[in-house]
Structures are given as C-alpha cells and as structure tokens.
Design an enzyme around this catalytic site. Structure first.
Site, PDB file in Angstrom:
ATOM      1  N   GLU A 224       0.888  -1.174   0.000  1.00 53.70           N
ATOM      2  CA  GLU A 224       0.000   0.000   0.000  1.00 53.70           C
ATOM      3  C   GLU A 224       0.919   1.215   0.000  1.00 53.70           C
ATOM      4  O   GLU A 224       1.423   1.622   1.045  1.00 53.70           O
ATOM      5  CB  GLU A 224      -0.895  -0.023   1.254  1.00 53.70           C
ATOM      6  N   CYS A 258      -2.192   9.549   2.464  1.00 50.92           N
ATOM      7  CA  CYS A 258      -1.688   8.943   1.225  1.00 50.92           C
ATOM      8  C   CYS A 258      -2.580   9.256   0.031  1.00 50.92           C
ATOM      9  O   CYS A 258      -2.097   9.400  -1.082  1.00 50.92           O
ATOM     10  CB  CYS A 258      -1.576   7.433   1.390  1.00 50.92           C
TER      11      CYS A 258
HETATM   12  P1  NAD Z   1       8.142   4.726   5.322  1.00 49.43           P
HETATM   13  O1  NAD Z   1       8.228   3.904   4.129  1.00 49.43           O
HETATM   14  O2  NAD Z   1       9.277   5.622   5.654  1.00 49.43           O
HETATM   15  O3  NAD Z   1       7.885   3.844   6.646  1.00 49.43           O
HETATM   16  C1  NAD Z   1       6.809   2.951   6.801  1.00 49.43           C
HETATM   17  C2  NAD Z   1       7.248   1.761   7.619  1.00 49.43           C
HETATM   18  O4  NAD Z   1       8.282   1.116   6.927  1.00 49.43           O
HETATM   19  C3  NAD Z   1       7.786   2.071   9.023  1.00 49.43           C
HETATM   20  O5  NAD Z   1       7.202   1.204   9.948  1.00 49.43           O
HETATM   21  C4  NAD Z   1       9.266   1.815   8.879  1.00 49.43           C
HETATM   22  O6  NAD Z   1       9.877   1.373  10.062  1.00 49.43           O
HETATM   23  C5  NAD Z   1       9.291   0.734   7.847  1.00 49.43           C
HETATM   24  N1  NAD Z   1      10.565   0.603   7.151  1.00 49.43           N
HETATM   25  C6  NAD Z   1      11.548   1.494   7.023  1.00 49.43           C
HETATM   26  N2  NAD Z   1      12.571   0.972   6.307  1.00 49.43           N
HETATM   27  C7  NAD Z   1      12.209  -0.283   5.982  1.00 49.43           C
HETATM   28  C8  NAD Z   1      12.826  -1.337   5.244  1.00 49.43           C
HETATM   29  N3  NAD Z   1      14.014  -1.199   4.685  1.00 49.43           N
HETATM   30  N4  NAD Z   1      12.146  -2.495   5.087  1.00 49.43           N
HETATM   31  C9  NAD Z   1      10.917  -2.647   5.616  1.00 49.43           C
HETATM   32  N5  NAD Z   1      10.292  -1.683   6.319  1.00 49.43           N
HETATM   33  C10 NAD Z   1      10.929  -0.519   6.502  1.00 49.43           C
HETATM   34  O7  NAD Z   1       6.844   5.503   5.045  1.00 49.43           O
HETATM   35  P2  NAD Z   1       6.298   6.648   5.887  1.00 49.43           P
HETATM   36  O8  NAD Z   1       7.080   7.909   5.665  1.00 49.43           O
HETATM   37  O9  NAD Z   1       6.133   6.151   7.248  1.00 49.43           O
HETATM   38  O10 NAD Z   1       4.854   6.825   5.184  1.00 49.43           O
HETATM   39  C11 NAD Z   1       4.626   7.730   4.154  1.00 49.43           C
HETATM   40  C12 NAD Z   1       4.342   7.059   2.828  1.00 49.43           C
HETATM   41  O11 NAD Z   1       3.364   6.066   3.006  1.00 49.43           O
HETATM   42  C13 NAD Z   1       3.775   7.986   1.787  1.00 49.43           C
HETATM   43  O12 NAD Z   1       4.367   7.719   0.547  1.00 49.43           O
HETATM   44  C14 NAD Z   1       2.297   7.645   1.742  1.00 49.43           C
HETATM   45  O13 NAD Z   1       1.659   7.928   0.532  1.00 49.43           O
HETATM   46  C15 NAD Z   1       2.341   6.189   2.030  1.00 49.43           C
HETATM   47  N6  NAD Z   1       1.088   5.730   2.590  1.00 49.43           N
HETATM   48  C16 NAD Z   1       0.332   4.886   1.852  1.00 49.43           C
HETATM   49  C17 NAD Z   1      -0.891   4.468   2.335  1.00 49.43           C
HETATM   50  C18 NAD Z   1      -1.765   3.534   1.556  1.00 49.43           C
HETATM   51  O14 NAD Z   1      -2.709   3.019   2.133  1.00 49.43           O
HETATM   52  N7  NAD Z   1      -1.484   3.293   0.293  1.00 49.43           N
HETATM   53  C19 NAD Z   1      -1.320   4.892   3.587  1.00 49.43           C
HETATM   54  C20 NAD Z   1      -0.504   5.747   4.311  1.00 49.43           C
HETATM   55  C21 NAD Z   1       0.714   6.151   3.810  1.00 49.43           C
END
Ligand code: NAD
Length: 493
Positions: A224, A258
């Site tokens: 997502e 998002c």
């Molecule tokens: P992020 O990708 O920085 O972090 C999300 C999660 O990923 C955290 O729990 C983090 O610890 C984990 N993470 C970090 N590095 C990782 C790795 N190498 N492997 C696996 N997991 C890892 O995202 P964010 O800044 O927290 O969220 C913002 C983004 O999320 C935006 O692009 C937004 O559009 C998207 N988003 C999408 C949805 C959806 O439903 N499609 C909903 C909310 C946010």
C-alpha cells in the site's frame, strides 16, 4: 527527562521478536486454525481494546505529532477502526463459507469448492500518518482470516506504538498478535523472515525493498504505497464546491494522507478563480493555524523541513505561492511556524516540471494548481506520469465521467469529492504499479490474508473413469462431445 521519554519503553530487541516469530510460526503449523467462534472472540477483544483506550489513543497520537487534531483522530483512526471490525464481525460467516464452483461436464458429478484458509503468520508494517487505523485495519482483516500477526508500527509515532503494543498484546495475547516496536532495522530484519504474507503500508521507495526481501522467501506481499494523486475539475462543475471538497481532502491531517489530492488540474480560464476559492476555503476551514485545535502539525522536523524546502524550491523557480494565513500569524515570507511545526495551506501556481513539488509526492498542505485546455490534455498529463493511488474527478456529465474512468488507471477513484472511496468497506482499497499492489478492506482484506484452496471432490461413479486407457468408443464419443461443446471441429485420432 520529558513525559514522552518517561512513558515510552525501550524498543524491542530484534532477537526477542525473532524468537517470538518462531514460536508463532510453530503454533501456526501445529495448532488447528481458529474457527469462527475464536475469530469472533479476537475481533471483539480488538474492538474492546480500541474502545477502552480511545482517550489514550487521541492523546498518544497527538504527542507523537506535536499536535494532532483530536477530531481527526476520532474520525480518521478510531471510528474507521471500529467500522472495519464491525464489518468483519457482521460478514465473517459469509466470508468463511466454502464457495461452491461448478465442475466441467467431463467431470460431472464431481463437486468443486474454494476453501479459504488462514495463510498462517503474517507481518503488517505500518507508517506514521494514520498510526492506529493503518495498523487496526489490516490487523482486523488478518484476524478475521484466522492468522497470527506480527505488527511493526512506525518509529515516528513512539507513544502510539508503545500504546498499541500494550493494548493489542494485552487484549489478544502475544502468541496471536505481537507488536514489534523499533525502526527500519527491525522492519528490515522482519522482512527477511519466512512470513506467510506481508502487508506493507508506506513509501514506494521502501515498498521496493520490502518486495525484494520478501522474494527471498517467496513471501507474497500487499504493498500500500503512495504517489501523486490528481484532482481534475471540469469547467462545468460548481467551482466553490470543488474547492471546498478538494481543500477538505487536502488539509485533513495537514495533507499527510496517502490519498490526499496531491495537485489540481483546473481549466486554464478558471485558474485564478480556483486559486482564490482554495485560499478562502482553507481560511474558512482553519481561521487560525497556530493554536487551532482542528489543525494538525507536521509529524517531525525532517518532514517540516522537506515541505518548506518544496515551497522554497518552487518559489525560487518562479512559482506563485499563496499562503492561507487568515489571522496573519506567520512571519513574512514564511509558509509555516517551525517552532510548532504547523505549516499553512499553500496554493501554488505558475509551476513547471523541474520543480520538486511537481515530481515528488507532497504529503503536506501544499497544493499545486496546474492549468489545462482540454479534458483530453488533462488526462494525457495524468497518463504521462506514474499511476496514482487515487484520482478525483469533478463533473456531473455521466458520459464524460465514464470517459475519465475508462481512460485513466489509478488505485481508486472518488467522483465529485475526495478521499471517500477509502472509507467504503465494500470496496477494495489499494494502488497499482508504483502506488501499490494488492488490496484490502472488507471482504477483499479477508481474501488478501486467506489462501483460496481449490478443492475438487470426486464422485463414486464418474465420467472421468472413461478418460483412461484402454481408450474405447465411449472415450471417442466423449472427446468428440468435448471438442464440439468447446467450439472445436471434429478431430479423429
Ligand atoms: P516509510 O516507508 O518511511 O515507513 C513505513 C514503515 O516502513 C515504518 O514502519 C518503517 O519502520 C518501515 N521501514 C523502514 N525501512 C524499511 C525497510 N528497509 N524495510 C521494511 N520496512 C521498513 O513511510 P512513511 O514515511 O512512514 O509513510 C509515508 C508514505 O506512506 C507515503 O508515501 C504515503 O503515501 C504512504 N502511505 C500509503 C498508504 C496507503 O494506504 N497506500 C497509507 C498511508 C501512507
């Protein structure tokens, strides 16, 4: 030591979580899958946990944000979490029921059915922007489907993550749901374990890493992700209404959503009018910015600086910025108040593709307005860019609406408003291409976390006994019949 530091326990050690993983993994292989009654029990426990801690949730999320509107936490975290659990409880029997499928004539009178089984042990990785709902939503679906779950919430919301750990493990038992607090390293380590499914919500860049790590175990993934979701306004649509609905969707959670409309495509001759309406509307929604309890802060300094940088970059390259600061609280030339991490709604025009704001997902209250001359030009603009998570189209003409729906590909669409397709439990929610793969919500979430097991039940006396040597005249007759029935022409052997 401040309050937050005092209340937040140390992050989990990976070794402890890994040990928990293997114990849950073993349980998922040795214990019978939970039946309907047990799944209902889990969902009810989840509901009780959310209800009992709603005041704590509001407080924890707000501490993590610096300020998160309590109304928004109620509306966009607690209520939708309750809705998703209620929907699962209401539909669980129907979702769990084996689904009969007809068998081909040659196999008559055998029966087919699909049995949906729990995948086993699943991983849910959540981001910070809706730190409760984006945990509870997938979790409810995974529990309804009968799985054991490890949840890895965001490190940017430590108070909320600690509260979720206490409340979810307490309510469901750590052998059913474990919450792994920690940062990217914890998430990376988890992605290397042989889970039966990973649902990841977060950025597209990290989504690729998750998929890469999952590939080593052939773990299926639901991603997502994010992207730039456009809102297209047709010239015939009531412009003030479009501005109101776009600004509401844009400014919820100060744009850190998002599916927030990332930019607007407006008819060239309406650009000025729309810009002015957007500014006025933002002022009406948030007459003050700094001490307004309804207006949420930016999650952390890094994201505040990133957004201020996007605005400064656009300005330096010739964009016009209109800052909606109705009470005149900001210092001249500023787009926000860095000390409180509150960023004003900023409407941008005069944009070009070299500006970072037109290339990166904004994820904040900056709204670029891009002019178009014909609807097909607007659609070509969208189609020349990565497929978005959401698309919004404002028009009353059904023929044109169908045209837009047919000619664009996005994760989901809301027509004549923003965001609301996300709130529909009966619709799958997910992206496409760089905005994600797979979907959840309602029945689609249940399916995501279930294995659809194809089951063929043979009959005692069956036609298939003639489909074996020695091939005789009845076999020939059956083959001729099968060929003709399936549109083929007579074949002799
Ligand atoms: P992020 O990708 O920085 O972090 C999300 C999660 O990923 C955290 O729990 C983090 O610890 C984990 N993470 C970090 N590095 C990782 C790795 N190498 N492997 C696996 N997991 C890892 O995202 P964010 O800044 O927290 O969220 C913002 C983004 O999320 C935006 O692009 C937004 O559009 C998207 N988003 C999408 C949805 C959806 O439903 N499609 C909903 C909310 C946010």
């Amino acid at each position: 030591m401040n309050d937050i530091a005092r209340e937040i326990p140390a992050e989990d050690a990976f070794a402890d979580i890994e040990q928990r993983f293997w114990s849950m993994h073993k349980a998922s292989r040795t214990q019978p899958p939970p039946g309907e009654a047990e799944r209902r029990q889990s969902l009810r426990a989840l509901r009780r946990a959310i209800s009992a801690t709603s005041a704590e949730i509001i407080d924890a999320v707000s501490r993590d944000y610096g300020w998160r509107s309590p109304a928004e936490t109620l509306m966009a975290e607690i209520v939708p979490s309750l809705i998703i659990v209620r929907d699962a409880l209401a539909n669980l029997s129907a979702w769990m029921r084996p689904e009969p499928r007809s068998s081909g004539v040659l196999f008559w009178p055998a029966r087919n059915k699909i049995i949906r089984q729990p995948k086993g042990l699943v991983l849910i990785i959540a981001p910070w922007n809706y730190p409760v709902h984006l945990v509870i939503g997938p979790l409810a679906a995974a529990l309804a489907a009968g799985n054991r779950v490890i949840v890895k919430p965001s490190e940017f919301t430590p108070a909320t993550s600690a509260m979720l750990k206490r409340c979810l493990e307490g309510a469901l038992g750590a052998n059913r749901v474990t919450v792994a607090t920690g940062g990217a390293e914890m998430a990376q380590g988890l992605c290397q374990l042989p889970f039966d499914h990973i649902l990841y919500t977060g950025s597209t860049a990290v989504g690729k890493k998750v998929m890469q790590a999952a590939a080593a175990n052939l773990t299926p993934v639901t991603l997502e992700l994010g992207g730039k979701s456009p809102a297209i306004v047709h010239e015939s649509f009531d412009l003030p209404l479009a501005a109101l609905r776009i600004m509401r969707g844009k400014l919820l959670n100060a744009g850190q959503t998002c599916i927030a409309p990332d930019y607007v495509l407006a008819p060239r001759k309406q650009i000025e009018a729309f810009t002015e309406l957007a500014r006025k509307t933002a002022g009406g929604l948030y007459p003050r910015l700094l001490d307004n309890p309804d207006y949420t802060a930016i999650i952390n300094q890094r994201h505040y600086d990133r957004l201020a940088g996007l605005a400064a970059d656009a300005r330096s390259r010739g964009a016009r910025l209109i800052v909606a600061d109705p009470a005149g609280e900001l210092a001249p030339g500023e787009v926000g108040a860095p000390a409180q991490r509150k960023m004003a709604p900023v409407i941008l025009s005069g944009l070009s593709d070299d500006m970072a704001v037109m290339r990166e997902e904004i994820f904040g209250p900056l709204l670029p307005i891009v002019p178009y001359d014909s609807l097909d030009e607007a659609l070509a603009y969208v189609n020349a860019r990565p497929r978005p998570l959401a698309l919004y189209y404002f028009d009353e003409d059904r023929r044109r609406i169908s045209h837009v729906l047919e000619r664009t590909v996005s994760g989901g669409v809301t027509v004549n408003d923003t965001l609301y397709h996300f709130a529909q439990e009966k619709l799958p929610f997910g992206g496409i291409g760089p905005s994600g793969m797979g979907a959840y919500h309602g029945r689609d979430g249940f399916s995501t976390f279930s294995h659809a097991k194809a089951t063929f039940v043979q009959a005692r006396h069956t036609m298939t006994s003639h489909l074996a040597p020695p091939y005789n005249r009845l076999f020939d007759w059956l083959m001729r019949f099968a060929v003709r029935r399936n549109g083929g022409r007579a074949i002799r052997r």
